[in-house]
Each structure stands twice: as structure tokens, then as C-alpha cells.
Design a protein around this motif. Structure first.
Motif, mmCIF file in Angstrom:
data_model
loop_
_atom_site.group_PDB
_atom_site.id
_atom_site.type_symbol
_atom_site.label_atom_id
_atom_site.label_comp_id
_atom_site.label_asym_id
_atom_site.label_seq_id
_atom_site.Cartn_x
_atom_site.Cartn_y
_atom_site.Cartn_z
ATOM 1 N N GLU A 224 -0.492 9.181 -5.522
ATOM 2 C CA GLU A 224 0.427 8.078 -5.821
ATOM 3 C C GLU A 224 0.782 7.318 -4.552
ATOM 4 N N GLU A 225 0.993 8.058 -3.448
ATOM 5 C CA GLU A 225 1.383 7.417 -2.196
ATOM 6 C C GLU A 225 0.232 6.651 -1.558
ATOM 7 N N ARG A 226 -1.006 7.183 -1.664
ATOM 8 C CA ARG A 226 -2.140 6.570 -0.987
ATOM 9 C C ARG A 226 -3.347 6.488 -1.922
ATOM 10 N N PRO A 227 -3.246 5.693 -2.992
ATOM 11 C CA PRO A 227 -4.335 5.658 -3.978
ATOM 12 C C PRO A 227 -5.630 5.054 -3.448
ATOM 13 N N CYS A 228 -5.545 4.231 -2.402
ATOM 14 C CA CYS A 228 -6.744 3.559 -1.897
ATOM 15 C C CYS A 228 -7.566 4.445 -0.967
ATOM 16 N N GLU A 229 -7.047 5.602 -0.596
ATOM 17 C CA GLU A 229 -7.829 6.488 0.271
ATOM 18 C C GLU A 229 -9.018 7.074 -0.492
ATOM 19 N N ILE A 266 -4.312 6.328 -11.946
ATOM 20 C CA ILE A 266 -3.368 5.737 -10.987
ATOM 21 C C ILE A 266 -3.907 4.409 -10.469
ATOM 22 N N ARG A 267 -5.169 4.392 -10.069
ATOM 23 C CA ARG A 267 -5.756 3.170 -9.517
ATOM 24 C C ARG A 267 -5.799 2.049 -10.542
ATOM 25 N N LEU A 268 -6.113 2.368 -11.790
ATOM 26 C CA LEU A 268 -6.150 1.331 -12.825
ATOM 27 C C LEU A 268 -4.771 0.721 -13.027
ATOM 28 N N ARG A 269 -3.748 1.544 -13.032
ATOM 29 C CA ARG A 269 -2.400 1.008 -13.237
ATOM 30 C C ARG A 269 -1.956 0.183 -12.035
ATOM 31 N N ARG A 270 -2.284 0.640 -10.824
ATOM 32 C CA ARG A 270 -1.953 -0.161 -9.644
ATOM 33 C C ARG A 270 -2.693 -1.494 -9.684
ATOM 34 N N ALA A 271 -3.954 -1.462 -10.133
ATOM 35 C CA ALA A 271 -4.730 -2.698 -10.225
ATOM 36 C C ALA A 271 -4.098 -3.655 -11.226
ATOM 37 N N ARG A 272 -3.629 -3.132 -12.347
ATOM 38 C CA ARG A 272 -3.012 -4.005 -13.352
ATOM 39 C C ARG A 272 -1.752 -4.671 -12.806
ATOM 40 N N VAL A 273 -0.923 -3.897 -12.143
ATOM 41 C CA VAL A 273 0.298 -4.469 -11.547
ATOM 42 C C VAL A 273 -0.069 -5.570 -10.553
ATOM 43 N N ALA A 274 -1.080 -5.305 -9.718
ATOM 44 C CA ALA A 274 -1.490 -6.290 -8.711
ATOM 45 C C ALA A 274 -2.076 -7.538 -9.362
ATOM 46 N N LEU A 275 -2.867 -7.367 -10.405
ATOM 47 C CA LEU A 275 -3.465 -8.512 -11.099
ATOM 48 C C LEU A 275 -2.396 -9.372 -11.758
ATOM 49 N N GLU A 276 -1.388 -8.730 -12.353
ATOM 50 C CA GLU A 276 -0.325 -9.479 -13.013
ATOM 51 C C GLU A 276 0.515 -10.268 -12.016
ATOM 52 N N ALA A 277 0.641 -9.747 -10.795
ATOM 53 C CA ALA A 277 1.483 -10.412 -9.793
ATOM 54 C C ALA A 277 0.711 -11.389 -8.915
ATOM 55 N N ALA A 278 -0.622 -11.370 -8.987
ATOM 56 C CA ALA A 278 -1.439 -12.134 -8.041
ATOM 57 C C ALA A 278 -1.474 -13.620 -8.370
ATOM 58 N N GLU A 279 -1.675 -14.428 -7.338
ATOM 59 C CA GLU A 279 -1.983 -15.845 -7.497
ATOM 60 C C GLU A 279 -3.498 -15.966 -7.658
ATOM 61 N N ARG A 280 -3.964 -16.436 -8.819
ATOM 62 C CA ARG A 280 -5.401 -16.434 -9.079
ATOM 63 C C ARG A 280 -6.172 -17.347 -8.129
ATOM 64 N N SER A 291 -8.644 -3.094 -3.040
ATOM 65 C CA SER A 291 -7.347 -2.798 -2.422
ATOM 66 C C SER A 291 -6.708 -1.531 -2.978
ATOM 67 N N VAL A 292 -7.096 -1.126 -4.190
ATOM 68 C CA VAL A 292 -6.552 0.104 -4.767
ATOM 69 C C VAL A 292 -7.569 1.238 -4.739
ATOM 70 N N GLY A 293 -8.675 1.034 -4.046
ATOM 71 C CA GLY A 293 -9.635 2.106 -3.853
ATOM 72 C C GLY A 293 -10.777 2.152 -4.835
ATOM 73 N N ILE A 294 -10.970 1.092 -5.639
ATOM 74 C CA ILE A 294 -12.052 1.049 -6.624
ATOM 75 C C ILE A 294 -13.177 0.187 -6.060
ATOM 76 N N LEU A 295 -14.351 0.777 -5.907
ATOM 77 C CA LEU A 295 -15.451 0.070 -5.251
ATOM 78 C C LEU A 295 -16.522 -0.399 -6.225
#
Length: 320
Positions: A224-229, A266-280, A291-295
Motif C-alpha cells: 500500500e505504501e509503495r505500490p510502484c516498486e 492495489i495498483r488498479l485502484r491507485r490507477a483509477r484514482v489517478a485517472l479520475e483526477a488527471a487532466e487528460r 506511475s503505479v507500477g504497471i508496465l
């Protein structure tokens, strides 16, 4: 701002206020010639949006397709509501409805109708349910449309809702204090999950939530603290001083899943939060995935669609 209070007699402004606070809507005032007297007090508590709303005259509201759960509790007056193509349901004081994501709503309010309206993100509520169960969900969370607040658990939840009403009427520093806000948010979410029938109710009442072992808990905290590692089962086991087999058995025992499956969630949920907040205009799906560790973007898109029912680009490009 965590707290807002608005009043208007203009239909277009009323629609904008509700769109900003909840979701796009259309207000039909043709049933009466009485003047509009819309009043709303709104509050953000963690992931929750809480509001006390009245139109001051008969009104019909049609909303866009909901992305989140919405709970309406009648405080006075009468409303007739339906979700999607479902049957209309009438509610009066003390009665509540839970509107699901993925469907529009239609509501007719009496002139004296006032409701407590909650908006609860699906991801946040499902995550809270997983914590209650001590394991991952095996299917989507769905609720019965009508909520009975007269049961013992329902009455306890109503006590929490009364606290929200009091805060809306006489605001303190609850919304501005993150620790207090998170506590009240958890009371609301747990009350909804325990008091109101849903697709996982049997598990919440019959299963005793598992106690996570300390090594499993620490492994979850690290992810949870470091999902992108670049976590692997071996690296995670080393970090929490367990053998690989011990870590795998601990996750199966406590969470009914594997460490890497839990990490993907965890990574999918972090990605969703980031996508919802992002400027497209200033980011891409690929950049957020990395950015959340998904390559692997192809696998990401498929897993994201399975989890949330839409593609990552749909989330990123959704109008604000």
C-alpha cells in the motif's frame, strides 16, 4: 472546501449546484407554478459527499448514469424514486434508498420533501468491505434498493446519519480535521455494509473476519505504501522475514488470495484514482499505469475493464 451551503431560485443554477456536488441532472418544474427555493448544505468527509437538500416546491429530478453509490434518506415530506428501469418506490420520513452505480435515477419530490443525500465511491466501499471480511471480494457489491432503518443495526446506523445532519446544520471542524473525518467516514461505510442487505451480507454476518498475521499485515502495508516498486513474492517475503511458502500460505489463510494478486488490485485502484483526477490534456493512460507500477498496458486495460466495467481511457476522458 469541505463544507458548502447554497440557495437559489434559478433552475439552471440548481442543476449546476447538484452537478458540482453529486452528478449531472435535469430539473423538471412543470408540475407546479410555485417558485423554486432550492437549498443545499454539502460536506465532504474523506471519500464521502454528504448533503441536505430541498427544492421548496414539487420537483422532478432525472440524473445521469451514476458512477458511485448514492443513498437518499427522507428527512421530511415524500419522494417517489426509481433506479434505471426499476419500479418506483415511495419514501417518507426515516426511509432510505440505495441507488447503484451504472444506472440513472428519476425522483419526484413533494413541496416539503427534504432528504439527506450521500454519495459513496464504489471503490472505497468495496475496499471497506474487504477489510470487514478480511479477504478479497469474489464478486461485485450490489445492494437491495430499499433500506430498512428500523432494524437494530439500521437504528444504530441512523444515529450516525443523525450526526451528519447535525453537522450539516451546525458545522464544526469535522470536515476540516482529517482524523475525525476518516473516523466518521468509516462509521458511515461500516453502518451501510452491516445494516443494509447486499450481495455479500451472508459473509459479513456468518463469517468471522480473519485476523491477519503480523507478517501478512506488514506485507500489505508495504504494498500500500509503495505500490510502484517492483515487488515479487520473493522480495516481499524477504522484507517481512518469512519464507516464500510461508508468505503464500499466510495470504491464502488471511486474504484468500496470493500476494501478487493482492498487489495488482492495489495498483488498479491507485490507477483509477489517478485517472479520475488527471487532466487528460497533460497525461496518458500509459504514464499513469507506469506511475503505479504497471508496465504491461494490454494486460492493464483488460484487468481494469474486468474490475471497473470500463476501459482506462474511458475513465481518463470522462467529462468532469
Amino acid at each position: 472546501m469541505p463544507y458548502t451551503r447554497r440557495r437559489t431560485d434559478d433552475r439552471d443554477e440548481a442543476e449546476r449546484i447538484l452537478s458540482d456536488l453529486y452528478l449531472p441532472n435535469r430539473l423538471d418544474l412543470s408540475r407546479s407554478s410555485a417558485a423554486l427555493g432550492m437549498e443545499v448544505a454539502g460536506l465532504h468527509l474523506g471519500a464521502l459527499t454528504v448533503g441536505r437538500l430541498t427544492y421548496g416546491r414539487p420537483a422532478r429530478v432525472r440524473t445521469a448514469e451514476a458512477e458511485n453509490f448514492h443513498v437518499n434518506v427522507a428527512l421530511r415530506g415524500r419522494a417517489v424514486s426509481r433506479s434505471g428501469s426499476g419500479e418506483p418506490v415511495s419514501t417518507t420520513r426515516g426511509e432510505a434508498l440505495v441507488f447503484p452505480p451504472g444506472a440513472p435515477a428519476e425522483m419526484s419530490w413533494s413541496a416539503d420533501c427534504e432528504q439527506l443525500c450521500l454519495m459513496v465511491p464504489r471503490d472505497r466501499l468495496e475496499s471497506e468491505l474487504e477489510h470487514l471480511l478480511g479477504r478479497s471480494l469474489t464478486g461485485r457489491l450490489t445492494f437491495d434498493f430499499t433500506a430498512d432503518l428500523g432494524t437494530p443495526l439500521g437504528r444504530r446506523w441512523r444515529t450516525v446519519l443523525n450526526l451528519l445532519v447535525e453537522e450539516l446544520d451546525h458545522p464544526t471542524d469535522v470536515g476540516g480535521n482529517p482524523l475525525v473525518a476518516r473516523h466518521v467516514e468509516a462509521l458511515v461505510l461500516d453502518g451501510l455494509l452491516l445494516a443494509h442487505p447486499h450481495s455479500h451480507s451472508d459473509a459479513t454476518t456468518r463469517e468471522r473476519p480473519a485476523r491477519w498475521g503480523p507478517a501478512v499485515r506488514r506485507a500489505v502495508e508495504l504494498m500500500e505504501e509503495r505500490p510502484c516498486e517492483p515487488w515479487t513474492t520473493v522480495r516481499l517475503a524477504t522484507a517481512v522475514h518469512l519464507s516464500v511458502r510461508g508468505l503464500q500460505e499466510g495470504f491464502q489463510r488471511d486474504l484468500a488470495t496470493t500476494p501478487m494478486t493482492y498487489l495488482r488490485r492495489i495498483r488498479l485502484r491507485r490507477a483509477r484514482v489517478a485517472l479520475e483526477a488527471a487532466e487528460r490534456s497533460s497525461t496518458t493512460v500509459g504514464a499513469i499505469a507506469v506511475s503505479v507500477g504497471i508496465l504491461h498496458r494490454g494486460r492493464f486495460a483488460a484487468a481494469y475493464h474486468d474490475a471497473f466495467g470500463e476501459s482506462p481511457s474511458d475513465t481518463l476522458n470522462r467529462p468532469v
